[in-house]
Design a protein around this motif. Sequence first.
Motif, PDB file in Angstrom:
ATOM      1  N   GLY A 209       0.822  -1.223   0.000  1.00  0.00           N
ATOM      2  CA  GLY A 209       0.000   0.000   0.000  1.00  0.00           C
ATOM      3  C   GLY A 209       0.845   1.257   0.000  1.00  0.00           C
ATOM      4  O   GLY A 209       0.549   2.223  -0.711  1.00  0.00           O
ATOM      5  N   ASP A 210       1.913   1.249   0.808  1.00  0.00           N
ATOM      6  CA  ASP A 210       2.821   2.405   0.841  1.00  0.00           C
ATOM      7  C   ASP A 210       3.456   2.632  -0.517  1.00  0.00           C
ATOM      8  O   ASP A 210       3.553   3.765  -0.990  1.00  0.00           O
ATOM      9  CB  ASP A 210       3.929   2.186   1.875  1.00  0.00           C
ATOM     10  CG  ASP A 210       3.399   2.102   3.296  1.00  0.00           C
ATOM     11  OD1 ASP A 210       2.286   2.602   3.546  1.00  0.00           O
ATOM     12  OD2 ASP A 210       4.111   1.537   4.144  1.00  0.00           O
ATOM     13  N   CYS A 211       3.885   1.544  -1.139  1.00  0.00           N
ATOM     14  CA  CYS A 211       4.570   1.656  -2.427  1.00  0.00           C
ATOM     15  C   CYS A 211       3.609   2.106  -3.530  1.00  0.00           C
ATOM     16  O   CYS A 211       3.990   2.906  -4.391  1.00  0.00           O
ATOM     17  CB  CYS A 211       5.232   0.331  -2.783  1.00  0.00           C
ATOM     18  SG  CYS A 211       6.622  -0.074  -1.680  1.00  0.00           S
TER      19      CYS A 211
ATOM     20  N   ARG B 221      -0.151   8.634 -13.558  1.00  0.00           N
ATOM     21  CA  ARG B 221      -0.442   7.687 -14.637  1.00  0.00           C
ATOM     22  C   ARG B 221      -0.218   6.242 -14.190  1.00  0.00           C
ATOM     23  O   ARG B 221      -1.019   5.361 -14.478  1.00  0.00           O
ATOM     24  CB  ARG B 221       0.418   7.996 -15.853  1.00  0.00           C
ATOM     25  CG  ARG B 221       0.143   7.080 -17.008  1.00  0.00           C
ATOM     26  CD  ARG B 221       0.954   7.486 -18.208  1.00  0.00           C
ATOM     27  NE  ARG B 221       0.673   6.588 -19.309  1.00  0.00           N
ATOM     28  CZ  ARG B 221       1.033   6.816 -20.536  1.00  0.00           C
ATOM     29  NH1 ARG B 221       1.675   7.924 -20.851  1.00  0.00           N
ATOM     30  NH2 ARG B 221       0.762   5.951 -21.480  1.00  0.00           N
ATOM     31  N   ALA B 222       0.872   6.007 -13.479  1.00  0.00           N
ATOM     32  CA  ALA B 222       1.165   4.655 -13.005  1.00  0.00           C
ATOM     33  C   ALA B 222       0.087   4.189 -12.033  1.00  0.00           C
ATOM     34  O   ALA B 222      -0.384   3.050 -12.112  1.00  0.00           O
ATOM     35  CB  ALA B 222       2.540   4.606 -12.333  1.00  0.00           C
ATOM     36  N   LYS B 223      -0.327   5.076 -11.147  1.00  0.00           N
ATOM     37  CA  LYS B 223      -1.365   4.721 -10.177  1.00  0.00           C
ATOM     38  C   LYS B 223      -2.679   4.424 -10.899  1.00  0.00           C
ATOM     39  O   LYS B 223      -3.384   3.472 -10.563  1.00  0.00           O
ATOM     40  CB  LYS B 223      -1.559   5.854  -9.166  1.00  0.00           C
ATOM     41  CG  LYS B 223      -2.456   5.457  -8.000  1.00  0.00           C
ATOM     42  CD  LYS B 223      -2.597   6.568  -6.984  1.00  0.00           C
ATOM     43  CE  LYS B 223      -1.311   6.684  -6.214  1.00  0.00           C
ATOM     44  NZ  LYS B 223      -1.404   7.576  -5.054  1.00  0.00           N
TER      45      LYS B 223
ATOM     46  N   ILE C 271       5.788  -0.990 -13.872  1.00  0.00           N
ATOM     47  CA  ILE C 271       5.222  -0.568 -12.588  1.00  0.00           C
ATOM     48  C   ILE C 271       5.338  -1.703 -11.567  1.00  0.00           C
ATOM     49  O   ILE C 271       5.700  -1.470 -10.408  1.00  0.00           O
ATOM     50  CB  ILE C 271       3.754  -0.116 -12.762  1.00  0.00           C
ATOM     51  CG1 ILE C 271       3.685   1.131 -13.650  1.00  0.00           C
ATOM     52  CG2 ILE C 271       3.110   0.159 -11.407  1.00  0.00           C
ATOM     53  CD1 ILE C 271       2.292   1.450 -14.165  1.00  0.00           C
ATOM     54  N   ARG C 272       5.037  -2.936 -11.983  1.00  0.00           N
ATOM     55  CA  ARG C 272       5.173  -4.076 -11.065  1.00  0.00           C
ATOM     56  C   ARG C 272       6.633  -4.235 -10.611  1.00  0.00           C
ATOM     57  O   ARG C 272       6.894  -4.509  -9.438  1.00  0.00           O
ATOM     58  CB  ARG C 272       4.666  -5.359 -11.721  1.00  0.00           C
ATOM     59  CG  ARG C 272       3.150  -5.435 -11.780  1.00  0.00           C
ATOM     60  CD  ARG C 272       2.678  -6.808 -12.217  1.00  0.00           C
ATOM     61  NE  ARG C 272       2.995  -7.101 -13.600  1.00  0.00           N
ATOM     62  CZ  ARG C 272       2.186  -6.878 -14.640  1.00  0.00           C
ATOM     63  NH1 ARG C 272       0.991  -6.360 -14.445  1.00  0.00           N
ATOM     64  NH2 ARG C 272       2.568  -7.182 -15.860  1.00  0.00           N
ATOM     65  N   ASP C 273       7.569  -4.041 -11.539  1.00  0.00           N
ATOM     66  CA  ASP C 273       8.989  -4.102 -11.176  1.00  0.00           C
ATOM     67  C   ASP C 273       9.322  -3.006 -10.157  1.00  0.00           C
ATOM     68  O   ASP C 273      10.033  -3.256  -9.175  1.00  0.00           O
ATOM     69  CB  ASP C 273       9.877  -3.943 -12.411  1.00  0.00           C
ATOM     70  CG  ASP C 273       9.827  -5.149 -13.340  1.00  0.00           C
ATOM     71  OD1 ASP C 273       9.379  -6.232 -12.916  1.00  0.00           O
ATOM     72  OD2 ASP C 273      10.232  -4.993 -14.520  1.00  0.00           O
ATOM     73  N   GLN C 274       8.802  -1.815 -10.399  1.00  0.00           N
ATOM     74  CA  GLN C 274       9.024  -0.691  -9.489  1.00  0.00           C
ATOM     75  C   GLN C 274       8.433  -0.998  -8.106  1.00  0.00           C
ATOM     76  O   GLN C 274       9.083  -0.735  -7.084  1.00  0.00           O
ATOM     77  CB  GLN C 274       8.377   0.561 -10.092  1.00  0.00           C
ATOM     78  CG  GLN C 274       8.557   1.830  -9.323  1.00  0.00           C
ATOM     79  CD  GLN C 274       7.856   3.012 -10.010  1.00  0.00           C
ATOM     80  OE1 GLN C 274       7.354   2.904 -11.127  1.00  0.00           O
ATOM     81  NE2 GLN C 274       7.805   4.128  -9.321  1.00  0.00           N
ATOM     82  N   LEU C 275       7.229  -1.572  -8.068  1.00  0.00           N
ATOM     83  CA  LEU C 275       6.606  -1.926  -6.795  1.00  0.00           C
ATOM     84  C   LEU C 275       7.405  -3.015  -6.076  1.00  0.00           C
ATOM     85  O   LEU C 275       7.600  -2.953  -4.853  1.00  0.00           O
ATOM     86  CB  LEU C 275       5.154  -2.377  -7.008  1.00  0.00           C
ATOM     87  CG  LEU C 275       4.167  -1.288  -7.414  1.00  0.00           C
ATOM     88  CD1 LEU C 275       2.831  -1.900  -7.808  1.00  0.00           C
ATOM     89  CD2 LEU C 275       3.991  -0.273  -6.283  1.00  0.00           C
ATOM     90  N   ARG C 276       7.863  -4.005  -6.818  1.00  0.00           N
ATOM     91  CA  ARG C 276       8.668  -5.084  -6.228  1.00  0.00           C
ATOM     92  C   ARG C 276       9.935  -4.515  -5.594  1.00  0.00           C
ATOM     93  O   ARG C 276      10.293  -4.864  -4.461  1.00  0.00           O
ATOM     94  CB  ARG C 276       9.021  -6.121  -7.286  1.00  0.00           C
ATOM     95  CG  ARG C 276       9.721  -7.350  -6.752  1.00  0.00           C
ATOM     96  CD  ARG C 276      10.021  -8.391  -7.822  1.00  0.00           C
ATOM     97  NE  ARG C 276       8.858  -8.742  -8.624  1.00  0.00           N
ATOM     98  CZ  ARG C 276       8.644  -8.365  -9.887  1.00  0.00           C
ATOM     99  NH1 ARG C 276       9.523  -7.623 -10.516  1.00  0.00           N
ATOM    100  NH2 ARG C 276       7.560  -8.734 -10.540  1.00  0.00           N
TER     101      ARG C 276
END
Length: 173
Positions: free
Chosen positions: A110-112, A119-121, A155-160
């Motif tokens: 959630g924080d990430c 746009r990513a969100k 975006i998934r890579d960034q979140l990971r």
Amino acid sequence: MDETTRQATRHWTLAQPAVSAFIASVVRDFRDRDDVLQDVAVAVIESFDSYDANSPFIPWAIGIAKRQVGLYLRRRGRDPLVFDDDAVACLAVAFDEEAKARSGAFDFLGDCVGLLDGRAKTLIELRYRGDMKPAAIASQTDMTPNSVAKALQRIRDQLRECIQRKSLEAGVQ
């Protein structure tokens, strides 16, 4: 698909690798592993109404897997290489502890997501809250389906990476 089935499916999708690893640690025949995993998946979906949403899902699913593995082992009781109930219980405890440790990392999701730009969100919300496929997202965002898929992967890579960084900072791993 009703909302309960949708939630059960989402929880199971996240838990399945841990449950599968637990089963693989006990059941040596890969065909039997698949059968036991299917039995567990059915049991999880059928008993999802008894799941307490305030407790972690993975340990609950491993508890169901432990029972299904026990049934499998009783059926295979004549095999001298089958684990006894105490060994299975020890493995279940170990996998439960590992799942709890890893679930702490998901607390940072959630924080990430909150750190994502507009746009990513938007793309993440359309994909996961709206349950939309890249083609449907593309039609709403003036992007091509391929560019949506690539953006979602980035975006998934960034979140990971964000989750891993926060986990390391918090000493969770």
